[in-house]
Design a protein around this motif. Structure first.
Motif, PDB file in Angstrom:
ATOM      1  N   GLY A   1      39.452  41.102  37.770  1.00 32.70           N
ATOM      2  CA  GLY A   1      40.536  41.580  38.585  1.00 32.70           C
ATOM      3  C   GLY A   1      40.962  43.001  38.747  1.00 32.70           C
TER       4      GLY A   1
ATOM      5  N   ILE B   1      44.744  48.156  32.196  1.00 32.46           N
ATOM      6  CA  ILE B   1      45.068  49.623  32.072  1.00 32.46           C
ATOM      7  C   ILE B   1      44.367  50.633  31.535  1.00 32.46           C
ATOM      8  CG2 ILE B   1      46.407  49.108  29.715  1.00 32.46           C
ATOM      9  CD1 ILE B   1      48.265  50.833  32.523  1.00 32.46           C
TER      10      ILE B   1
ATOM     11  N   ASN C   1      38.557  49.972  32.043  1.00 31.01           N
ATOM     12  CA  ASN C   1      37.040  49.771  31.279  1.00 31.01           C
ATOM     13  C   ASN C   1      36.467  48.687  32.524  1.00 31.01           C
ATOM     14  OD1 ASN C   1      37.014  51.045  29.001  1.00 31.01           O
ATOM     15  ND2 ASN C   1      38.304  49.331  27.880  1.00 31.01           N
TER      16      ASN C   1
ATOM     17  N   LEU D   1      33.010  40.975  40.149  1.00 34.86           N
ATOM     18  CA  LEU D   1      33.094  39.615  40.392  1.00 34.86           C
ATOM     19  C   LEU D   1      34.168  39.309  41.387  1.00 34.86           C
ATOM     20  CD1 LEU D   1      32.920  38.760  36.461  1.00 34.86           C
ATOM     21  CD2 LEU D   1      31.373  38.462  38.126  1.00 34.86           C
TER      22      LEU D   1
ATOM     23  N   ALA E   1      35.449  33.546  38.014  1.00 40.99           N
ATOM     24  CA  ALA E   1      35.896  34.795  36.812  1.00 40.99           C
ATOM     25  C   ALA E   1      36.244  35.803  37.994  1.00 40.99           C
ATOM     26  CB  ALA E   1      34.969  35.201  36.139  1.00 40.99           C
TER      27      ALA E   1
ATOM     28  N   ASN F   1      52.126  38.490  36.734  1.00 42.52           N
ATOM     29  CA  ASN F   1      52.063  39.464  37.870  1.00 42.52           C
ATOM     30  C   ASN F   1      50.716  38.715  38.649  1.00 42.52           C
ATOM     31  OD1 ASN F   1      50.654  42.578  38.295  1.00 42.52           O
ATOM     32  ND2 ASN F   1      51.835  41.496  39.748  1.00 42.52           N
TER      33      ASN F   1
ATOM     34  N   THR G   1      46.867  39.941  38.746  1.00 48.95           N
ATOM     35  CA  THR G   1      46.041  40.096  37.751  1.00 48.95           C
ATOM     36  C   THR G   1      44.943  39.242  37.699  1.00 48.95           C
ATOM     37  OG1 THR G   1      48.090  40.578  36.396  1.00 48.95           O
ATOM     38  CG2 THR G   1      46.246  39.953  35.023  1.00 48.95           C
TER      39      THR G   1
ATOM     40  N   GLY H   1      39.817  39.015  32.871  1.00 50.19           N
ATOM     41  CA  GLY H   1      40.300  39.932  31.640  1.00 50.19           C
ATOM     42  C   GLY H   1      41.519  39.346  30.967  1.00 50.19           C
TER      43      GLY H   1
ATOM     44  N   GLY I   1      46.194  35.778  27.123  1.00 47.01           N
ATOM     45  CA  GLY I   1      47.008  35.550  27.851  1.00 47.01           C
ATOM     46  C   GLY I   1      48.334  34.830  27.708  1.00 47.01           C
TER      47      GLY I   1
ATOM     48  N   GLY J   1      38.109  39.464  23.834  1.00 49.14           N
ATOM     49  CA  GLY J   1      38.031  40.802  24.854  1.00 49.14           C
ATOM     50  C   GLY J   1      36.850  41.018  25.663  1.00 49.14           C
TER      51      GLY J   1
ATOM     52  N   ILE K   1      29.212  37.898  29.879  1.00 45.43           N
ATOM     53  CA  ILE K   1      30.045  37.737  31.165  1.00 45.43           C
ATOM     54  C   ILE K   1      30.219  36.480  31.639  1.00 45.43           C
ATOM     55  CG2 ILE K   1      30.151  38.436  33.437  1.00 45.43           C
ATOM     56  CD1 ILE K   1      28.133  40.789  32.854  1.00 45.43           C
TER      57      ILE K   1
ATOM     58  N   TRP L   1      62.684  37.003  29.166  1.00 46.27           N
ATOM     59  CA  TRP L   1      62.250  38.145  28.955  1.00 46.27           C
ATOM     60  C   TRP L   1      63.361  39.315  29.456  1.00 46.27           C
ATOM     61  CZ3 TRP L   1      56.393  39.069  30.006  1.00 46.27           C
ATOM     62  CH2 TRP L   1      55.678  37.945  29.843  1.00 46.27           C
TER      63      TRP L   1
ATOM     64  N   LEU M   1      55.026  45.926  40.681  1.00 49.73           N
ATOM     65  CA  LEU M   1      53.647  46.391  39.954  1.00 49.73           C
ATOM     66  C   LEU M   1      52.461  46.273  40.798  1.00 49.73           C
ATOM     67  CD1 LEU M   1      54.467  43.871  36.986  1.00 49.73           C
ATOM     68  CD2 LEU M   1      54.424  46.223  36.966  1.00 49.73           C
TER      69      LEU M   1
ATOM     70  N   TYR N   1      48.557  43.436  21.269  1.00 51.83           N
ATOM     71  CA  TYR N   1      47.738  42.635  22.196  1.00 51.83           C
ATOM     72  C   TYR N   1      46.640  43.453  22.840  1.00 51.83           C
ATOM     73  CZ  TYR N   1      47.201  39.320  26.386  1.00 51.83           C
ATOM     74  OH  TYR N   1      46.852  38.650  27.349  1.00 51.83           O
TER      75      TYR N   1
ATOM     76  N   MET O   1      31.690  48.580  27.306  1.00 53.94           N
ATOM     77  CA  MET O   1      32.910  48.999  28.050  1.00 53.94           C
ATOM     78  C   MET O   1      34.086  47.988  28.019  1.00 53.94           C
ATOM     79  SD  MET O   1      31.933  51.783  29.283  1.00 53.94           S
ATOM     80  CE  MET O   1      33.493  51.958  30.046  1.00 53.94           C
TER      81      MET O   1
HETATM   82  C1  LIG Z   1      50.876  44.802  35.995  1.00 53.97           C
HETATM   83  C2  LIG Z   1      50.226  44.021  34.915  1.00 53.97           C
HETATM   84  C3  LIG Z   1      50.901  43.037  34.268  1.00 53.97           C
HETATM   85  C4  LIG Z   1      50.284  42.125  33.398  1.00 53.97           C
HETATM   86  N1  LIG Z   1      50.969  41.075  32.659  1.00 53.97           N
HETATM   87  C5  LIG Z   1      50.437  40.456  31.723  1.00 53.97           C
HETATM   88  C6  LIG Z   1      50.808  39.085  31.595  1.00 53.97           C
HETATM   89  O1  LIG Z   1      52.144  38.993  31.834  1.00 53.97           O
HETATM   90  N2  LIG Z   1      50.317  38.437  30.249  1.00 53.97           N
HETATM   91  C7  LIG Z   1      49.232  38.855  29.819  1.00 53.97           C
HETATM   92  O2  LIG Z   1      48.715  38.223  29.069  1.00 53.97           O
HETATM   93  N3  LIG Z   1      48.642  40.077  30.473  1.00 53.97           N
HETATM   94  C8  LIG Z   1      49.251  40.622  31.286  1.00 53.97           C
HETATM   95  N4  LIG Z   1      48.556  42.108  31.793  1.00 53.97           N
HETATM   96  C9  LIG Z   1      47.437  42.456  31.016  1.00 53.97           C
HETATM   97  C10 LIG Z   1      46.220  41.672  31.853  1.00 53.97           C
HETATM   98  O3  LIG Z   1      46.062  40.607  30.938  1.00 53.97           O
HETATM   99  C11 LIG Z   1      44.901  42.688  31.393  1.00 53.97           C
HETATM  100  O4  LIG Z   1      45.183  43.897  31.958  1.00 53.97           O
HETATM  101  C12 LIG Z   1      43.686  42.026  31.761  1.00 53.97           C
HETATM  102  O5  LIG Z   1      42.781  42.978  31.121  1.00 53.97           O
HETATM  103  C13 LIG Z   1      43.272  42.253  33.160  1.00 53.97           C
HETATM  104  O6  LIG Z   1      42.309  41.247  33.749  1.00 53.97           O
HETATM  105  P1  LIG Z   1      41.589  41.622  34.859  1.00 53.97           P
HETATM  106  O7  LIG Z   1      40.264  40.764  34.934  1.00 53.97           O
HETATM  107  O8  LIG Z   1      42.314  41.802  36.050  1.00 53.97           O
HETATM  108  O9  LIG Z   1      41.069  43.128  34.499  1.00 53.97           O
HETATM  109  P2  LIG Z   1      39.731  44.054  34.452  1.00 53.97           P
HETATM  110  O10 LIG Z   1      40.086  45.193  34.338  1.00 53.97           O
HETATM  111  O11 LIG Z   1      38.748  43.539  35.582  1.00 53.97           O
HETATM  112  O12 LIG Z   1      39.037  43.685  33.226  1.00 53.97           O
HETATM  113  C14 LIG Z   1      39.550  43.932  31.903  1.00 53.97           C
HETATM  114  C15 LIG Z   1      38.360  44.016  31.044  1.00 53.97           C
HETATM  115  O13 LIG Z   1      37.976  42.510  30.871  1.00 53.97           O
HETATM  116  C16 LIG Z   1      36.631  42.235  30.437  1.00 53.97           C
HETATM  117  N5  LIG Z   1      36.278  41.402  31.412  1.00 53.97           N
HETATM  118  C17 LIG Z   1      36.751  41.160  32.868  1.00 53.97           C
HETATM  119  N6  LIG Z   1      36.110  40.406  33.561  1.00 53.97           N
HETATM  120  C18 LIG Z   1      35.144  39.684  32.464  1.00 53.97           C
HETATM  121  C19 LIG Z   1      34.376  38.654  32.760  1.00 53.97           C
HETATM  122  N7  LIG Z   1      34.122  37.701  33.624  1.00 53.97           N
HETATM  123  N8  LIG Z   1      33.494  38.451  31.603  1.00 53.97           N
HETATM  124  C20 LIG Z   1      33.461  39.322  30.358  1.00 53.97           C
HETATM  125  N9  LIG Z   1      34.520  40.299  30.307  1.00 53.97           N
HETATM  126  C21 LIG Z   1      35.088  40.463  31.367  1.00 53.97           C
HETATM  127  C22 LIG Z   1      35.991  43.636  30.716  1.00 53.97           C
HETATM  128  O14 LIG Z   1      35.704  44.247  29.404  1.00 53.97           O
HETATM  129  C23 LIG Z   1      36.879  44.420  31.255  1.00 53.97           C
HETATM  130  O15 LIG Z   1      36.978  45.814  31.231  1.00 53.97           O
HETATM  131  C24 LIG Z   1      49.165  42.597  32.875  1.00 53.97           C
HETATM  132  C25 LIG Z   1      48.645  43.704  33.300  1.00 53.97           C
HETATM  133  C26 LIG Z   1      48.982  44.633  34.348  1.00 53.97           C
HETATM  134  C27 LIG Z   1      48.407  45.731  34.662  1.00 53.97           C
END
Ligand SMILES: Cc1cc2nc3c(=O)[nH]c(=O)nc-3n(C[C@H](O)[C@H](O)[C@H](O)COP(=O)(O)OP(=O)(O)OC[C@H]3O[C@@H](n4cnc5c(N)ncnc54)[C@H](O)[C@@H]3O)c2cc1C
Length: 470
Positions: A83, A87, A90, A101, A120, A143, A146, A150, A156, A202, A207, A255, A324, A425, A463
Motif C-alpha cells: 500500500g 513510514i 522501504n 503491487l 497483496a 486507517n 494502509t 505490509g 497488524g 516483515g 513476496i 485508544w 492521516l 512494533y 529493503m
Molecule cells: C497513517 C498510518 C496508520 C497506521 N495504522 C496502523 C494500525 O492501526 N495498525 C497497524 O498494525 N499498523 C498501522 N500502521 C502501520 C502499517 O501497518 C505499516 O505502515 C505497513 O507497513 C503498511 O503496509 P503497506 O503495504 O501500506 O506499506 P508498504 O510501504 O507498501 O510496505 C511496507 C513494507 O512491507 C513489505 N511488503 C509490502 N508488501 C509486501 C508483499 N506483498 N510481500 C512482501 N513484503 C511486502 C516491504 O518490505 C515494504 O517495504 C499505520 C501506518 C500509517 C502510515
C-alpha cells in the motif's frame, strides 16, 4: 537475451534486460523518462524521495516472478510496494526495481466458511468493502488507506484486535514468490517454517501475492466514536483510562490521542485548534450492550464534546483518514508498554503542550485481550505482553518543519523510554532505527535468521527492517 545474461549489467545489457522484462510482464513498466514516473514514485510519507531505476506495476503473480528473476539476475536492488504506507519508505529504493503491487487488489469472500482471499496490493478499505456486505471482517489497522500486505507481515492490529487477535492470528494461508522465483502456498501445514516467519517477519522472506484470512461476524453497524476532553483534564482522564482499560471486555477497544483539536463539527468552535485528549472507541459486539459499557468514559471529567453512536463499521474504519492523508511529511517514533506510569502521563502532557505543528499527535493504542493470548513463539511477532502501543506522529507539510518536528519526536521518545517495555512494533520503525531492529523481532530473531537463510540466503529481500541470513 535471457535475464541471466544481464548479470554483468553493463548499461547496454541492462537496457536489453529491461526490454525483455517489458515483453514478459503484463503490467506497466515505468522508467524515469516515462510520464507516469513522478506519480509512481510517490508514497504516503512525502519525506521519502527515492528514484528507482524501474517501477513495475505488476498485474499478476507471474509478473512478480519475472521481476524477482530480473532483480536477482541483474543484482539491482529490489523493493516491494504494497500500500506504500510504511513510514520508513522501504516500498521504494534508489536505482533499483520496485515491484509495485498496487494493481493487484482482487478479493473473493466465502461467506459460508468465513474466509477471504485477497491480493497483496489491496488497501484495508478494499478488504472491508469486500467483506462487510456479508457482515464479516478481520482485524486490521485504523486507517483505511494502509496496505494489507505490509500491515499483515508486521503483525497488524486495530479496533477488532482485542476481540479477534492480531491480523496474523487470522491468517490462514498465503501465496508467496520466493527469492528463487518459486511460487509457494504456505499455511500451518505447507512450509510451516515460512508461514511462521511471515506472521511478523516483515517482508524478509518473499513476496506475498495473496492472503487468505479468517473472518468474523462484525457489524455492519458498530458502536463507536470520540469523547474529547480539554488537555487540562488529561492527567485525570489518563489515570481513569488506565483503570478502565484494565477491566474492559475484549469487545471494547479504547485508544487515547493527544493533539490539537481538528475542526470537528461536534466540538464548539472555541475548542478548535486547542490541545485536547480524545478517547476513540469501538465496541465489536451488540451496540445495545456496548452503550452501558462505554458510559463511564463520558464521566472522566467535563467533556468538550462527544460523538459516539451506532454507525457502519466501514465508516469508523475511515474516521481517521482525513487526519492521516498521503502527502505530508512524517517522522514517527514508537514504544511498547506493559503498563502505563503516572510519570509517563506527565511527559505526554508536557509534550502535548509543545506540539511543533497542528498535525502532530501522540497516540496510545490499547492491545491486550486476544492479542496477548498466543505464546510469543507461536508466530514471528513476539510482543504478546504489549498492552499499549504509543506512537508519536510527527507530521507537517513544510520541509522547514523537519528539524524542529524531528527533534520534538526524538526528545519525547527519549523522555518516555524509561517507562517503556523496550520492544517495538516493526511496522512503526522509521528509516533511521537500525539499532532497534533486534528489539522489533525480540526473542524470535535467531529463529527468523535461520528461516531467512533457507528462503533468501542472498538477502534479495533487504529493503525492509532487515534480518540478515544467519
Ligand atoms: C497513517 C498510518 C496508520 C497506521 N495504522 C496502523 C494500525 O492501526 N495498525 C497497524 O498494525 N499498523 C498501522 N500502521 C502501520 C502499517 O501497518 C505499516 O505502515 C505497513 O507497513 C503498511 O503496509 P503497506 O503495504 O501500506 O506499506 P508498504 O510501504 O507498501 O510496505 C511496507 C513494507 O512491507 C513489505 N511488503 C509490502 N508488501 C509486501 C508483499 N506483498 N510481500 C512482501 N513484503 C511486502 C516491504 O518490505 C515494504 O517495504 C499505520 C501506518 C500509517 C502510515
Amino acid at each position: 537475451m535471457s535475464t541471466a545474461a544481464v548479470k554483468a549489467a553493463t548499461p547496454r545489457q541492462l537496457t536489453i534486460g529491461i526490454d525483455e522484462l517489458k515483453r514478459n510482464v503484463k503490467g506497466q513498466v515505468i522508467a524515469p523518462y516515462d510520464a507516469a514516473y513522478e506519480g509512481a514514485r510517490q508514497i504516503w510519507n512525502a519525506m521519502i524521495d527515492k528514484r528507482p531505476a524501474l517501477i513495475v506495476r505488476c498485474a499478476s503473480t507471474a509478473d512478480v516472478v519475472h521481476c524477482v528473476s530480473f532483480a536477482r539476475d541483474t543484482g539491482l536492488p529490489l523493493a516491494v510496494r504494497g500500500g506504500g504506507h510504511n513510514i520508513a519508505g522501504n516500498a521504494l529504493c534508489d536505482g533499483g526495481i520496485v515491484i509495485d503491487l498496487s494493481q493487484m487488489k482482487a478479493a473473493k469472500v466465502d461467506p459460508v466458511f468465513r474466509r477471504v482471499v485477497i491480493e497483496a496490493g489491496a488497501l484495508l478499505a478494499d478488504l472491508d468493502a469486500a467483506t462487510q456486505p456479508h457482515g464479516l471482517a478481520t482485524p486490521v489497522g485504523i486507517n483505511s488507506t494502509t496496505g494489507i500486505a505490509g500491515l499483515t507481515l508486521g503483525g497488524g492490529f486495530g479496533w477488532l484486535s482485542r476481540k479477534y487477535g492480531m491480523t496474523i492470528d487470522n491468517l490462514e494461508s498465503a501465496e508467496v514468490v520466493t527469492a528463487a522465483g518459486e511460487v509457494m502456498r504456505v499455511s500451518a501445514i505447507e512450509h510451516p517454517d515460512l508461514f511462521w516467519a511471515l506472521r511478523g517477519g516483515g517482508g524478509n522472506f518473499g513476496i506475498v501475492t495473496r492472503f487468505e484470512f479468517r473472518l468474523h461476524k462484525v457489524g455492519p453497524q458498530v458502536l463507536s466514536g470520540l469523547i474529547v476532553y480539554p488537555l487540562s483534564e488529561a492527567k485525570s482522564v489518563l489515570r481513569q483510562y488506565r483503570s478502565f482499560a484494565a477491566e474492559a471486555p475484549d469487545e471494547l477497544a479504547v485508544w487515547a490521542v493527544v493533539r490539537k483539536a481538528p475542526p470537528l463539527p461536534f466540538l464548539p468552535q472555541a475548542v478548535h485548534g486547542q490541545e485536547i485528549i480524545a478517547l476513540a472507541l469501538c465496541y465489536a459486539g451488540d451496540p445495545g450492550t456496548g452503550e452501558a459499557l462505554v458510559a463511564p468514559l463520558h464521566a472522566f471529567g467535563k467533556p468538550a464534546g462527544a460523538h459516539v453512536g451506532v454507525q457502519p463499521y466501514v465508516a469508523w474504519q475511515q474516521a481517521f483518514d482525513p487526519l492521516l492523508t498521503a502527502g505530508a511529511r512524517n517522522y514517527w517514533k514508537s514504544h511498547n508498554f506493559a503498563t502505563l506510569d503516572d510519570e509517563l502521563f506527565d511527559t505526554v502532557i508536557a509534550y502535548a503542550g509543545k506540539l511543533p505543528s497542528p498535525q502532530c499527535e501522540i497516540f496510545i493504542g490499547a492491545l491486550g485481550g486476544a492479542t496477548s493470548r498466543p505464546a510469543p513463539e507461536s508466530a514471528a511477532y513476539a510482543h504478546r505482553d504489549t498492552r499499549f502501543v504509543m506512537n508519536v506522529h510527527g507530521r507537517w507539510d513544510d520541509p522547514a518543519g523537519d528539524k524542529p518536528g524531528i527533534q520534538w519526536a526524538r526528545d519525547f521518545f527519549d523522555a518516555t523510554a524509561p517507562f517503556a517495555s523496550g520492544s517495538v512494533y516493526v511496522n512503526f520503525l522509521t528509516a533511521d532505527e537500525a539499532e532497534r531492529v533486534h528489539n522489533a523481532y525480540g526473542p524470535n530473531y535467531a529463529r527468523l535468521a535461520k528461516v531467512k537463510r533457507k528462503y533468501d540466503p542472498g538477502n534479495l529481500f533487504r529493503m525492509n527492517q532487515n534480518i540478515a541470513p544467519e
